[in-house]
Design a protein around this motif. Structure first.
Motif, short mmCIF file in Angstrom:
data_model
loop_
_atom_site.label_atom_id
_atom_site.label_comp_id
_atom_site.label_asym_id
_atom_site.label_seq_id
_atom_site.Cartn_x
_atom_site.Cartn_y
_atom_site.Cartn_z
N LYS A 123 1.13 -1.21 0.34
CA LYS A 123 0.15 0.09 0.27
C LYS A 123 0.66 1.08 -0.19
CE LYS A 123 -4.23 2.51 2.51
NZ LYS A 123 -4.74 2.09 1.16
N ASN A 124 0.07 2.22 -1.57
CA ASN A 124 1.17 3.69 -1.42
C ASN A 124 2.73 3.22 -1.84
OD1 ASN A 124 -1.06 4.83 -0.68
ND2 ASN A 124 -0.61 4.68 1.80
N GLY A 127 2.62 5.61 -6.92
CA GLY A 127 0.62 5.97 -6.66
C GLY A 127 1.20 7.33 -7.12
N THR A 163 -4.64 0.02 -13.11
CA THR A 163 -5.47 0.88 -12.23
C THR A 163 -6.67 1.65 -12.57
OG1 THR A 163 -2.93 0.70 -10.77
CG2 THR A 163 -5.69 1.99 -10.11
N VAL A 204 6.82 9.34 -2.61
CA VAL A 204 5.41 9.18 -2.11
C VAL A 204 5.45 10.15 -0.61
CG1 VAL A 204 3.71 7.90 -1.03
CG2 VAL A 204 4.78 7.25 -3.67
N ILE A 215 -2.17 11.38 -1.97
CA ILE A 215 -1.88 9.95 -2.61
C ILE A 215 -3.85 10.35 -3.12
CG2 ILE A 215 -2.31 7.56 -3.23
CD1 ILE A 215 -0.30 8.06 -0.41
N THR A 217 -4.48 8.11 -5.47
CA THR A 217 -4.74 6.25 -5.75
C THR A 217 -3.57 5.29 -5.68
OG1 THR A 217 -5.48 4.40 -6.71
CG2 THR A 217 -4.44 5.76 -8.17
N ASP A 218 -3.17 4.57 -5.60
CA ASP A 218 -1.71 3.52 -5.20
C ASP A 218 -2.10 1.74 -5.94
OD1 ASP A 218 -3.32 2.00 -3.96
OD2 ASP A 218 -1.39 2.01 -2.26
#
Length: 325
Positions: A123-124, A127, A163, A204, A215, A217-218
């Protein structure tokens, strides 16, 4: 090697001049070890980023030594630099992105073997960032917007395509993508030359902290959830001639990978092969550190590449991957 240009551009800006790889051992690489390895010394190309930290941990903790293997490190910026050195024999094993490695194999330019996985998506970790006051609130809002990243047609753009597909958004890279090195992406966003940027860690975290970027979206969900990112590869010839050496490398790296998710271990290891501030290691989003090498998992990379036109035809990675674990 369009995909590896991503790494080269990033590293050239982010860590150029900051590298302090710790070289361990010395001497040639043809000497057989007392415990039966075909080669007791090997040279490994590694990118000086957290995704390559396992190699340094294995050295520092003596995991390679316990296998009778001495590893000499050499900095590489990615597959574009590393693969010719593998082919030329300057490197025995090299760290690189799976996308670049698969592309090289599929194109027939190289005969390679992925001997170990090094990192996976979390996660992240990568992104899409927008300014804190941006009117862009959802991935759908990216349609037709200017997006900054370090290259067209690379791994980042592949992740973006994957994505955005569920949202029905298609990015015209020639029209919508603005190319600049990762360290310059913050300025692009601040100056409103782009509406959004695609960056990996540590950018990031850094850009969020410096200008309050959000953010949007990642890439840690959908088709790229837990996506394999980088690995260690050798030539087919090296792996065939040195199976015991490769197996020793795999065993030692697995032990290191199991420790690499511990930030205190990373903070100890990173200064030995990069000048990244240990404090930054304490706050950035860490990649996953796989403790096995699995063809089914890596096949996902090939399948997504094919889905979005990065491969001309389906590509089976099984002959490419030396599984373990």
């Amino acid at each position: 090697m369009r995909f590896a240009k991503e790494r080269r551009a990033w590293l050239a800006g982010a860590v150029a001049g900051t590298l302090a790889l710790s070289l361990t051992a010395c001497g040639g690489g043809e000497e057989a070890s007392a415990n039966g390895l075909e080669q007791s010394e090997i040279t490994v190309g590694v990118m000086p980023i957290t995704e390559g930290a396992g190699i340094q941990i294995a050295i520092s903790r003596g995991f390679f030594k316990a296998e009778g293997l001495t590893v000499k490190l050499r900095t590489v910026t990615g597959a574009a630099e590393a693969l010719p050195q593998l082919k030329g024999g300057q490197l025995d094993i090299a760290h690189g992105g799976h996308v670049g490695i698969i592309q090289a194999q599929a194109d027939g330019a190289y005969k390679l073997r992925i001997v170990a996985e090094a990192s996976s998506m979390t996660k992240n970790l990568n992104g899409v960032l927008v300014s804190k006051d941006s009117s862009i609130k959802t991935p759908q809002d990216l349609a037709g917007k200017k997006i900054g990243t370090n290259a067209r047609g690379n791994q980042n753009s592949l992740l973006l395509h994957a994505t955005l597909q569920p949202y029905g958004v298609k990015v015209d890279e020639e029209k919508d993508v603005v190319v600049a090195p990762f360290p310059n992406q913050e300025q692009l966003l601040k100056s409103d030359k782009v509406d959004a940027i695609i960056v990996p860690e540590p950018f990031v975290t850094q850009i969020q902290q410096s200008i309050g970027a959000r953010i949007l979206t990642d890439f840690s969900s959908g088709p790229t959830k837990d996506f394999p990112i980088t690995g260690f590869a050798s030539t087919e010839e090296f792996a065939t001639k040195n199976p015991k050496t490769v197996a020793a490398f795999q065993r030692a790296l697995v032990k290191a990978q199991a420790l690499a998710g511990d930030r205190s271990v990373l903070q100890e290891a990173m200064p030995k092969f990069t000048k990244m501030d240990p404090k930054l290691v304490g706050v950035i989003n860490l990649n996953g550190f796989p403790t096995s090498t699995n063809a089914t998992r890596i096949q996902r990379v090939s399948d997504v590449m094919r889905q979005f036109g990065y491969l001309k035809q389906p590509f089976d990675v099984k002959p490419l991957v030396l599984q373990n674990g």
